[in-house]
Enzyme design. Structure first.
Site, PDB file in Angstrom:
ATOM      1  N   PRO A  20       0.811  -1.221   0.000  1.00 32.68           N
ATOM      2  CA  PRO A  20       0.000   0.000   0.000  1.00 32.68           C
ATOM      3  C   PRO A  20       0.842   1.268   0.000  1.00 32.68           C
ATOM      4  O   PRO A  20       1.963   1.282   0.480  1.00 32.68           O
ATOM      5  CB  PRO A  20      -0.788  -0.120   1.301  1.00 32.68           C
ATOM      6  CG  PRO A  20      -0.135  -1.158   2.127  1.00 32.68           C
ATOM      7  CD  PRO A  20       0.865  -1.878   1.301  1.00 32.68           C
ATOM      8  N   GLU A  21       0.253   2.295  -0.557  1.00 26.55           N
ATOM      9  CA  GLU A  21       0.860   3.624  -0.542  1.00 26.55           C
ATOM     10  C   GLU A  21       0.003   4.529   0.345  1.00 26.55           C
ATOM     11  O   GLU A  21      -0.881   4.036   1.038  1.00 26.55           O
ATOM     12  CB  GLU A  21       0.953   4.169  -1.975  1.00 26.55           C
ATOM     13  CG  GLU A  21       1.774   3.256  -2.903  1.00 26.55           C
ATOM     14  CD  GLU A  21       1.896   3.791  -4.322  1.00 26.55           C
ATOM     15  OE1 GLU A  21       1.749   5.015  -4.533  1.00 26.55           O
ATOM     16  OE2 GLU A  21       2.135   2.976  -5.232  1.00 26.55           O
ATOM     17  N   HIS A 110      -2.192 -16.832   7.563  1.00 28.39           N
ATOM     18  CA  HIS A 110      -1.128 -15.854   7.785  1.00 28.39           C
ATOM     19  C   HIS A 110      -1.497 -14.815   8.841  1.00 28.39           C
ATOM     20  O   HIS A 110      -0.965 -13.703   8.830  1.00 28.39           O
ATOM     21  CB  HIS A 110      -0.735 -15.196   6.464  1.00 28.39           C
ATOM     22  CG  HIS A 110      -0.266 -16.201   5.451  1.00 28.39           C
ATOM     23  ND1 HIS A 110       0.962 -16.817   5.536  1.00 28.39           N
ATOM     24  CD2 HIS A 110      -0.883 -16.726   4.361  1.00 28.39           C
ATOM     25  CE1 HIS A 110       1.091 -17.663   4.525  1.00 28.39           C
ATOM     26  NE2 HIS A 110      -0.009 -17.631   3.807  1.00 28.39           N
ATOM     27  N   ARG A 129       3.433 -12.337   2.770  1.00 27.51           N
ATOM     28  CA  ARG A 129       4.865 -12.299   2.419  1.00 27.51           C
ATOM     29  C   ARG A 129       5.745 -11.882   3.596  1.00 27.51           C
ATOM     30  O   ARG A 129       6.955 -11.888   3.483  1.00 27.51           O
ATOM     31  CB  ARG A 129       5.079 -11.377   1.225  1.00 27.51           C
ATOM     32  CG  ARG A 129       4.386 -11.932  -0.012  1.00 27.51           C
ATOM     33  CD  ARG A 129       4.664 -11.115  -1.242  1.00 27.51           C
ATOM     34  NE  ARG A 129       6.077 -11.124  -1.608  1.00 27.51           N
ATOM     35  CZ  ARG A 129       6.559 -10.530  -2.684  1.00 27.51           C
ATOM     36  NH1 ARG A 129       5.749  -9.893  -3.497  1.00 27.51           N
ATOM     37  NH2 ARG A 129       7.846 -10.563  -2.950  1.00 27.51           N
TER      38      ARG A 129
END
Ligand code: ZN
Length: 288
Positions: A20-21, A110, A129
């Protein structure tokens, strides 16, 4: 407590990762703010400490028992202030999701960190990740470690500021905009989109920009980020907000990931250029 955090924070400065930005992190911030502020952190369970750098061994104990005072954001980081004055720093990496869930809901593969709140709700940190970051520290220490530039939506990101930065570099304008030490929060998606709006090619050497082009870039930066926040960010891979909802700005991309499609302004095919493992997208006619 922050002793081992320096390396991880440093790695985020160059604007790595697709999402995300700023708009996505701001959307998560807003959704979490509604739930977290005033909540007591009753229990913290770390199921997997191996994020990009392992969580501090005392992370769970240090977070437990405190009340959330405010949920802030700096660049792509969430900065949650606790009642004892410490800042709980969170970077979602590439695939991090921080979502409020019903405690009865089964844990997902996760779900690495589970935080139980005083109202019985659960905050779960899921990260496929494991590129995310979580740490606790003093506000001043954290601000120094992050070494971030100005917030693009603040008055500090002005034409005068960017004009001064572009004079001093041999880099491209896109690299300048994605440098977190100059502007905090802009990554590859929004750099491409805002440069389309400004009519400037991503590969343009920053030092060759005219003053009126810098004016357009500053205006476009603010307009594109604000529009993306309004549409709750862009969901192109794993991004979901704090309520588990996707954003919709990806349907409004003009150039990002649009290679070969007609430009919406002039119908020329959008071009893609890859440099350093990162793609730039632009219209060869609308952008100079
Ligand atoms: Zn065009």
């Amino acid at each position: 407590m922050l002793c081992h955090c320096k390396a991880i924070v440093t790695r985020y400065k160059r604007g790595e990762g697709a999402v995300p930005e700023l708009p996505e992190v701001e959307t998560v911030r807003r959704s979490l703010e509604r739930v977290l502020v005033g909540q007591h952190i009753v229990a913290v369970t770390v199921r997997e400490p191996r994020l990009r750098t392992p969580l501090a061994p005392d992370f769970a104990a240090a977070l437990t028992g405190h009340t959330v005072q405010l949920v802030g954001r700096r660049g792509k980081y969430l900065t949650v202030r606790l009642h004892n004055g410490l800042i709980w720093l969170i970077h979602l990496g590439m695939t991090g999701q921080l979502i409020i869930r019903d405690p009865q809901e089964p844990l997902r593969t996760h779900d690495h960190i589970v935080i139980v709140l005083g109202n019985g709700q659960c905050l779960r940190y899921n990260d496929t990740r494991r590129f995310g970051l979580m740490a606790l520290g003093e506000e001043a220490e954290i601000e120094t470690l992050m070494a971030l530039g100005v917030e693009p939506l603040s008055p500090a990101f002005s034409v005068r500021y960017l004009w001064q930065k572009v004079q001093q570099t041999r880099r491209t304008i896109k690299d300048v905009l994605m440098d977190q030490r100059i502007v905090a929060g802009v990554g590859n998606i929004y750099a491409n989109e805002l440069l389309f709006r400004a009519g400037v090619r991503p590969g343009r050497k920053a030092a060759t920009l005219q003053h009126h082009e810098v004016e357009r870039i500053v205006r476009a930066t603010k307009a594109v980020l604000q529009a993306a926040i309004k549409h709750r960010g862009s969901s192109i891979s794993d991004y979901l907000d704090g309520e588990g909802q996707p954003g919709s700005f990806q349907t409004r991309f003009r150039v990002y990931d649009q290679a070969g499609k007609p430009c919406r302004s002039c119908a020329s095919p959008i071009q893609r250029e890859t440099r350093g493992g990162r793609s730039s997208f632009f219209c060869p006619v609308c952008q100079v």
